[in-house]
Design a protein around this motif. Structure first.
Motif, PDB file in Angstrom:
ATOM      1  N   ASN A  72       2.452  12.651   6.797  1.00 49.08           N
ATOM      2  CA  ASN A  72       3.563  11.738   6.497  1.00 49.08           C
ATOM      3  C   ASN A  72       3.984  11.889   5.034  1.00 49.08           C
ATOM      4  OD1 ASN A  72       3.982   8.791   5.141  1.00 49.08           O
ATOM      5  ND2 ASN A  72       4.895   8.768   7.173  1.00 49.08           N
ATOM      6  N   THR A 161      10.486   6.060  10.366  1.00 48.43           N
ATOM      7  CA  THR A 161      10.056   4.657  10.344  1.00 48.43           C
ATOM      8  C   THR A 161      11.264   3.733  10.232  1.00 48.43           C
ATOM      9  OG1 THR A 161       8.122   5.395   9.116  1.00 48.43           O
ATOM     10  CG2 THR A 161       8.530   3.008   9.158  1.00 48.43           C
ATOM     11  N   ILE A 225      -1.494  -5.036  14.418  1.00 45.27           N
ATOM     12  CA  ILE A 225      -2.269  -4.691  15.628  1.00 45.27           C
ATOM     13  C   ILE A 225      -3.680  -4.296  15.182  1.00 45.27           C
ATOM     14  CG2 ILE A 225      -2.435  -3.148  17.627  1.00 45.27           C
ATOM     15  CD1 ILE A 225       0.658  -2.846  17.420  1.00 45.27           C
ATOM     16  N   MET A 244      -1.712   1.948  13.715  1.00 48.55           N
ATOM     17  CA  MET A 244      -2.543   0.912  13.095  1.00 48.55           C
ATOM     18  C   MET A 244      -3.073   1.380  11.746  1.00 48.55           C
ATOM     19  SD  MET A 244      -4.614   0.132  16.633  1.00 48.55           S
ATOM     20  CE  MET A 244      -5.757  -1.062  15.972  1.00 48.55           C
TER      21      MET A 244
HETATM   22  C1  LIG Z   1      -3.098   0.915   2.807  1.00 48.33           C
HETATM   23  C2  LIG Z   1      -1.841   1.275   3.541  1.00 48.33           C
HETATM   24  C3  LIG Z   1      -1.149   2.407   3.157  1.00 48.33           C
HETATM   25  C4  LIG Z   1      -0.006   2.776   3.886  1.00 48.33           C
HETATM   26  N1  LIG Z   1       0.631   3.951   3.537  1.00 48.33           N
HETATM   27  C5  LIG Z   1       1.650   4.395   4.323  1.00 48.33           C
HETATM   28  C6  LIG Z   1       2.199   5.692   4.118  1.00 48.33           C
HETATM   29  O1  LIG Z   1       1.776   6.438   3.238  1.00 48.33           O
HETATM   30  N2  LIG Z   1       3.214   6.079   4.925  1.00 48.33           N
HETATM   31  C7  LIG Z   1       3.684   5.279   5.949  1.00 48.33           C
HETATM   32  O2  LIG Z   1       4.596   5.690   6.668  1.00 48.33           O
HETATM   33  N3  LIG Z   1       3.167   4.049   6.156  1.00 48.33           N
HETATM   34  C8  LIG Z   1       2.170   3.605   5.389  1.00 48.33           C
HETATM   35  N4  LIG Z   1       1.620   2.369   5.625  1.00 48.33           N
HETATM   36  C9  LIG Z   1       2.210   1.507   6.678  1.00 48.33           C
HETATM   37  C10 LIG Z   1       1.681   1.880   8.060  1.00 48.33           C
HETATM   38  O3  LIG Z   1       2.330   3.027   8.529  1.00 48.33           O
HETATM   39  C11 LIG Z   1       1.895   0.773   9.105  1.00 48.33           C
HETATM   40  O4  LIG Z   1       3.242   0.387   9.136  1.00 48.33           O
HETATM   41  C12 LIG Z   1       1.047  -0.446   8.852  1.00 48.33           C
HETATM   42  O5  LIG Z   1      -0.262  -0.110   8.477  1.00 48.33           O
HETATM   43  C13 LIG Z   1       0.999  -1.302  10.114  1.00 48.33           C
HETATM   44  O6  LIG Z   1       0.470  -2.552   9.852  1.00 48.33           O
HETATM   45  P1  LIG Z   1      -1.100  -2.876   9.900  1.00 48.33           P
HETATM   46  O7  LIG Z   1      -1.620  -2.417   8.574  1.00 48.33           O
HETATM   47  O8  LIG Z   1      -1.147  -4.342  10.074  1.00 48.33           O
HETATM   48  O9  LIG Z   1      -1.702  -2.091  11.037  1.00 48.33           O
HETATM   49  C14 LIG Z   1       0.472   1.966   4.931  1.00 48.33           C
HETATM   50  C15 LIG Z   1      -0.241   0.822   5.294  1.00 48.33           C
HETATM   51  C16 LIG Z   1      -1.388   0.478   4.617  1.00 48.33           C
HETATM   52  C17 LIG Z   1      -2.155  -0.752   5.051  1.00 48.33           C
END
Ligand SMILES: Cc1cc2nc3c(=O)[nH]c(=O)nc-3n(C[C@H](O)[C@H](O)[C@H](O)COP(=O)(O)O)c2cc1C
Length: 362
Positions: A72, A161, A225, A244
């Motif tokens: 990503n 996204t 989730i 997740m």
């Molecule tokens: C620590 C962390 C880093 C994340 N980094 C990215 C990322 O680099 N790219 C991305 O598309 N989403 C990133 N996300 C968002 C996730 O893709 C996703 O939308 C999110 O984790 C979903 O919610 P949840 O944490 O409650 O499962 C990140 C989320 C977290 C918690």
């Protein structure tokens, strides 16, 4: 069987469970491979990585798994040549004089030259092509249709996204193979790119069925989730899979600081808030001292990635000295449901729980 969905067929995995890409060293090659080896889809968050580091990580993942995985990247912000230097300077002053920040860290912040354009997106994207990464996803924007077609013509699946129906439609129109919809509950940065962040805060329960009704391509649900109940609910809403993040943070293979893992595991009763304090872009975190001390600046912070660069010395210092009050504790609203487990054990539990949750409706 519940695990046979549009997305498992499209991406060639056994279960519609995607471990979210987590930039900043959290989604290690070990985590990515562990999830893919269990029949899910592991994802490397490479947004902050330089091209040679991405190549190295991809090659390491390939040594650890023969199953599909993803990488990503962050769509870069539109160039804004009119940087408000007075906001930058006043933020430097504020950060360097924060209570408990050592003198040398304050000095480092004051002397930062803020060259934020060190990593070139097109160079990062070239690695995806050269290494023939099976699945590529992006956040914070969209890609020109030509670039998406170019990737797809090389048999690279492309996912974008979205945080609203309009963004999901724009991504489908641009030609992506699937859309990850990010509910307001989600941990980490918001992926919004069309509308203001305030009007893009839609809960997952409201967002998924609306997007499913409008799109022809598979929809992946993400945000809050944490277990099989959540996965079953997302599938019932019409999602073809889930992504997740927070659930995988405490896992052994995740590269998060041990105190950060601990903060996620012990987040019962802690405030979970959206803040731009760490990076200049709204992100969901477990509230800590640093986020509170920055509340007065919400609305007048230097934009991403400037604020991200300004707070980096503080976050590095916090990691070195194990000070979670100054770390960026990205986490979703459901973090109190997190559990201590290896990634493979978590995958096994998620699969069993989903089967049970769905059987209970029979
Ligand atoms: C620590 C962390 C880093 C994340 N980094 C990215 C990322 O680099 N790219 C991305 O598309 N989403 C990133 N996300 C968002 C996730 O893709 C996703 O939308 C999110 O984790 C979903 O919610 P949840 O944490 O409650 O499962 C990140 C989320 C977290 C918690």
């Amino acid at each position: 069987m519940w695990n046979d969905t549009k997305i498992t067929r499209q991406l060639g995995m056994r279960y519609p469970i995607i471990q979210a890409p987590m930039a900043g060293g959290l989604s290690t090659p070990q985590l990515v491979a562990a999830v893919s080896n269990c029949g899910g889809l592991g994802f490397l968050g490479a947004g902050y990585m330089k091209p040679p580091a991405i190549r190295e990580a991809v090659q390491e993942i390939r040594q650890l798994t023969k199953f599909p995985f993803g990488v990503n990247l962050f769509i870069p912000p539109k160039r804004n040549n009119t940087v408000d230097m007075s906001a930058v300077n006043s933020m430097k002053q504020h950060l360097s004089s924060l209570k408990n920040i050592p003198h040398e860290i304050g000095k480092e912040i004051l002397e930062l030259s803020l060259n934020t354009s060190q990593i070139d997106f097109s160079d990062q994207l070239s690695i995806i092509v050269e290494e023939h990464v099976p699945i590529f996803s992006f956040t914070f924007g969209t890609l020109p249709s030509q670039d998406i077609e170019n990737l797809k013509s090389r048999n690279i699946h492309v996912m974008g996204t979205a945080t609203t129906v309009a963004e999901a439609l724009a991504l489908e129109m641009a030609g992506v193979s699937a859309v990850v919809v990010q509910g307001a509950e989600a941990g980490g940065h918001r992926g919004s790119f069309l509308e203001s962040d305030d009007s893009s805060l839609v809960g997952l329960m409201a967002l998924v069925p609306q997007v499913v009704d409008q799109l022809k391509i598979p929809v992946i649900a993400s945000g809050g989730i944490m277990d099989g109940r959540g996965i079953a609910a997302a599938l019932a809403l019409g999602a073809s899979g889930v992504q997740m993040g927070t659930a995988f943070i405490p896992s052994r293979e995740c590269g998060a600081h041990p105190q950060y893992k601990e903060a996620v595991l012990k987040s019962h009763g802690q405030k979970n808030v959206l803040t731009s304090a760490f990076s200049g872009k709204p992100a969901r975190i477990i509230q800590n001292t640093f986020a509170v001390s920055m509340q007065q600046y919400q609305g007048s912070l230097p934009p991403y990635p400037l604020q991200n660069a300004l707070t980096t010395p503080i976050r590095n210092w916090a990691a070195k000295h194990t000070l979670p009050d100054f770390m960026s504790l990205w986490a979703g609203q459901a973090s109190p449901l997190s559990r201590e487990s290896g990634a493979a054990d978590l995958m096994v539990a998620l699969i069993e729980e989903t089967s049970k949750a769905l059987e209970s409706f029979r």
